[in-house]
Design an enzyme around this catalytic site. Sequence first.
Site, PDB file in Angstrom:
ATOM      1  N   LEU A   1      35.473   9.181  -1.475  1.00 11.07           N
ATOM      2  CA  LEU A   1      34.701  10.882  -1.155  1.00 11.07           C
ATOM      3  C   LEU A   1      35.151  11.259   0.168  1.00 11.07           C
ATOM      4  CD1 LEU A   1      30.852   8.726   0.275  1.00 11.07           C
ATOM      5  CD2 LEU A   1      31.770  10.500  -1.852  1.00 11.07           C
ATOM      6  N   GLY A   2      36.480  10.471   1.135  1.00  9.41           N
ATOM      7  CA  GLY A   2      37.032  11.905   1.662  1.00  9.41           C
ATOM      8  C   GLY A   2      37.779  10.972   2.967  1.00  9.41           C
TER       9      GLY A   2
ATOM     10  N   GLY B   1      39.953  10.911   6.695  1.00  6.41           N
ATOM     11  CA  GLY B   1      39.753  11.448   8.034  1.00  6.41           C
ATOM     12  C   GLY B   1      41.240  10.514   8.578  1.00  6.41           C
TER      13      GLY B   1
ATOM     14  N   ASP C   1      34.460  16.769  17.070  1.00  5.07           N
ATOM     15  CA  ASP C   1      35.188  17.364  15.610  1.00  5.07           C
ATOM     16  C   ASP C   1      33.932  18.858  15.034  1.00  5.07           C
ATOM     17  OD1 ASP C   1      36.767  18.422  14.568  1.00  5.07           O
ATOM     18  OD2 ASP C   1      37.087  16.519  13.814  1.00  5.07           O
TER      19      ASP C   1
END
Lengths: 305, 246
Positions: A35-36, A38, A148
């Site tokens: 999904l992603g 970081g 963030d």
Amino acid sequence: MAMNRDWKKQVTSIPPGTLIQGKFKGNNYMMKRKLGEGAIGTVYLCQHGNQTAALKISEKQTSMTLEVNVLKALKQVRGNLLGPALLDVDDWLAPNGRTYTFYVMEYVQGESVQQFFRKNGASWLGLFMVQLLEDLEKLHEAGWVFGDLKTDNLLISQAPPRIRWIDVGGVTQIGRAIKEYTEFYDRGYWGLGSRRAEPSYDLFALAIIFLEIFYPQRFSRPETRRASFLFKRIDRVKALQPYAPVLKKAITGTYTSSNQMKREVKQIIFSRKNQSKRETGKIGLLEAMWIFLFSILSILTSLCF
Amino acid sequence: MKKGTLRQILLLTDGCSNQGEDPAATAALAFEQGIAVNVIGILDHDESEESHGLTEVEEIALSGGGVSQLVYSEALSQTVQMVTKQAMNETLQGFVNQELKQILGKDQSLEDIEPEKRGEIVEVVEELGETTDLEVLILLDTSASMHHKLQMVKAALIDLSISLNARTGKNRFAIYSFPGKRKNIQKVLDWTPKLDSISSVFPKITSGGITPTGPALREAIYQFGKKSLLRSFRHGDEPGLEETGY
């Protein structure tokens, strides 16, 4: 990123179909797709029985544990939707012999902020501003700052449209140094404040988020006069005009709480509604004048006779 | 509880040392003295991360008990502060792990504790990272090839000061460049709590040819030593640097 080269390749590209089993609790998760990614870890969509969830995995044990701490703390502030719900925490002993920490959380489905505004237009600006400010207010009151806060960490879920937080990795206790940030949204980077966790830190990032909706390509930081540079960017966007004074105050750090900003945004929204009412009111006045003229005419005619 | 001061050397370089002793050996010496050595290798755009001139970067940090990272100059700001904080946390985590071993037995570490229960321990590390005092000696390679990167370095150092000064703990920074004029290193900025002032000192840097990384590191260790020596003179029999705080 030489130091991390080796492990990164493995944990950032776990093939679909891989079964991840917890070392301590033994729960199984079937990886579906990425999904992603970081600074701390990689998030995958996974299947647990017939439940779909999001799984974040990383070799950074300490940072992961801190995120879990935050998710647990946010649970206490619940009753609202502060971040995704935490479902499981465990370690995975990978086939390469290394141990990775993972946690499983609720999978929040929705559109990106950019997508949403492209489809639905700027009339939703005020509402989302208020929603975000309400959530931030709850978070700040519980003693935390989001840190963030950026477009990538937000999703808009449907029916009814609601803005949600999907990554709480930067959440920091008020008074400490911001744990994680992204330069574009960071007031320290813009030279407009410190990196100490205080409500105004989030409000600055919030202003940048709403600016970014209209500048998807972003813009680079000038060497001097940075506040007036950002002000000009706000002034150039017609849709942001009603909110310009509020956004500018957020950028200069005038608000000490999200509540102050929220109240002003609400005032703007309602005064806009009143304005449109007043416009309809003008037509009513015109009608009234006609009625008045007619009545005078009729009085005059009755006097004549 | 007494709080100590964490000491770090942050070495910013773009290549291989070519003069004097092996910098990795000197870094090991620093680590012995309780000073962690972090190394940031600044890449040129035609260089890949595998560039063999930069393997030294990893070796120095490894033997210096610190963190290393290769980076292109645009990403320097975030990297510098990340590396510094990560090294702090690793050092602190090391202390906490030692304590844990004393409590739990020598074969136990954080990994053997159930993740759900790690929270409190990690919170202790976080708390220490927030409150502990920190001294960073920045050692800046100013050999010819670094010349066009110095502007980015300056911005990154100001940024580092913003990040660290958001903490509750005290910070002190010093900047030295190498090679110096007829010396191994050259003082750019003496110990100071903030780096906002570096704008005025930075143009002083002159670029030279050789890269004596090893000797420069040795001098840097000496600078730490000299400072605490001076302090103990000034404060007489007061407790030294290690016991500031409460």
